[in-house]
Design an enzyme around this catalytic site. Structure first.
Site, short mmCIF file in Angstrom:
data_model
loop_
_atom_site.label_atom_id
_atom_site.label_comp_id
_atom_site.label_asym_id
_atom_site.label_seq_id
_atom_site.Cartn_x
_atom_site.Cartn_y
_atom_site.Cartn_z
CE LYS A 1 6.68 -4.70 -12.84
NZ LYS A 1 6.58 -3.35 -11.90
CG HIS B 1 15.29 2.68 -11.44
ND1 HIS B 1 14.37 2.43 -12.30
CD2 HIS B 1 15.29 1.63 -10.64
CE1 HIS B 1 13.86 1.06 -12.14
NE2 HIS B 1 14.43 0.66 -11.07
#
Length: 280
Positions: free
Chosen positions: A54, A153
């Protein structure tokens, strides 16, 4: 098969079934849990031992010779973009002219979005770009060690507690400017591997998680780094969506638009469109 992804809830949710041997004919996984900045560097190093990783979409120009972008398993979204924060009362873009800005990485979608936005909105451009750990950015802006900070985030919800002001929401800017989702995390695999098979195994793992949403819960929370269960669920709901099952035309358009714009600004190497789109 050696794989690396983050311990974030969306990744553990996606790969739970495969990691636990629930996907027929899929090989056993040897998993490394690592922050995306680490996997970005590993993939670009030229000697990574990993088969599947990823990474950030922003890292693709450095890895596409060795790794193929898979059309599933990653993260694109809306309403989840990075923010530019300051400690002052001026929130117009001109206030950033020649200023020092802290960023958590220079190979992230957040960074590319910031530089693309600044090229259009900050007269004369920003000054120094300072890379620092994500958790240090808001205190550094608050204490005046840096003029502005790029955050991601949960900082979307916590920055007021640091007394900071939002200059811009880069996700909102990108979506209004392009009409496209924000390309965040990509799944890549070595080109020498059976890419159609890996694609099917990942899609089967996603499908299993959606069909059995309680099954990944223990695995997700085990790696969620003390995150509240409700927050973990919200994280999954935001980042695991239709693009996770299949990028589709709009997903590829978002990725291509981001990387082409970044290449035009000299932020990344130009990409070969033939290398970008793998179709099993």
């Amino acid at each position: 098969m050696k794989i690396a992804f983050s311990p974030c809830p969306n990744d553990t949710f996606v790969f739970h079934a495969w990691a636990h041997g629930l996907i027929p004919n899929a090989p056993e996984l040897e998993i490394t849990y690592a922050d995306i900045d680490i996997t970005n560097r590993l993939a670009a190093s030229g000697d990574s031992p990993l088969d599947v990783l990823k990474v950030s979409y922003a890292a693709l120009p450095w890895v596409l010779e060795d790794y193929a972008l898979l059309p599933c398993g990653g993260a694109l979204g809306r309403g989840c973009g990075p923010l530019v924060l300051t400690a002052g009362t001026r929130t117009d873009a001109a206030a950033l002219s020649g200023k020092r800005v802290a960023v958590p990485s220079d190979r992230s979608t957040a960074y590319l979005l910031f530089r693309l936005w600044a090229a259009k909105h900050v007269p004369g451009g920003v000054g120094d770009i300072v890379i620092m750990p994500f958790h240090e950015i808001m205190p550094a802006v608050r204490d005046g060690h840096i003029d502005a900070g790029l955050v991601i985030h949960e900082a979307r919800f916590t920055y007021p507690s640091f007394g900071l002001s939002m200059m811009t929401d880069l996700g909102s800017w990108w979506e209004s400017d392009t009409g496209l989702p924000i390309p965040l995390g990509a799944i890549i695999a070595r080109r020498s591997l059976d890419l159609p098979a890996i694609t099917k195994w990942i899609q089967a793992s996603v499908a299993y998680a959606w069909a059995n949403p309680e099954a990944p819960r223990e695995y997700v929370m085990q790696h969620a780094q003390e995150m509240d269960a409700a927050v973990a669920k919200a994280h999954i709901d935001l980042y695991v969506n239709d693009f996770t099952a299949n990028l589709g035309d709009s997903g590829y358009e978002a990725i291509t638009t981001l990387l082409n714009r970044a290449a035009q600004e000299g932020l990344v190497p130009a990409i070969d469109p033939e290398l970008l789109k793998f179709q099993p």
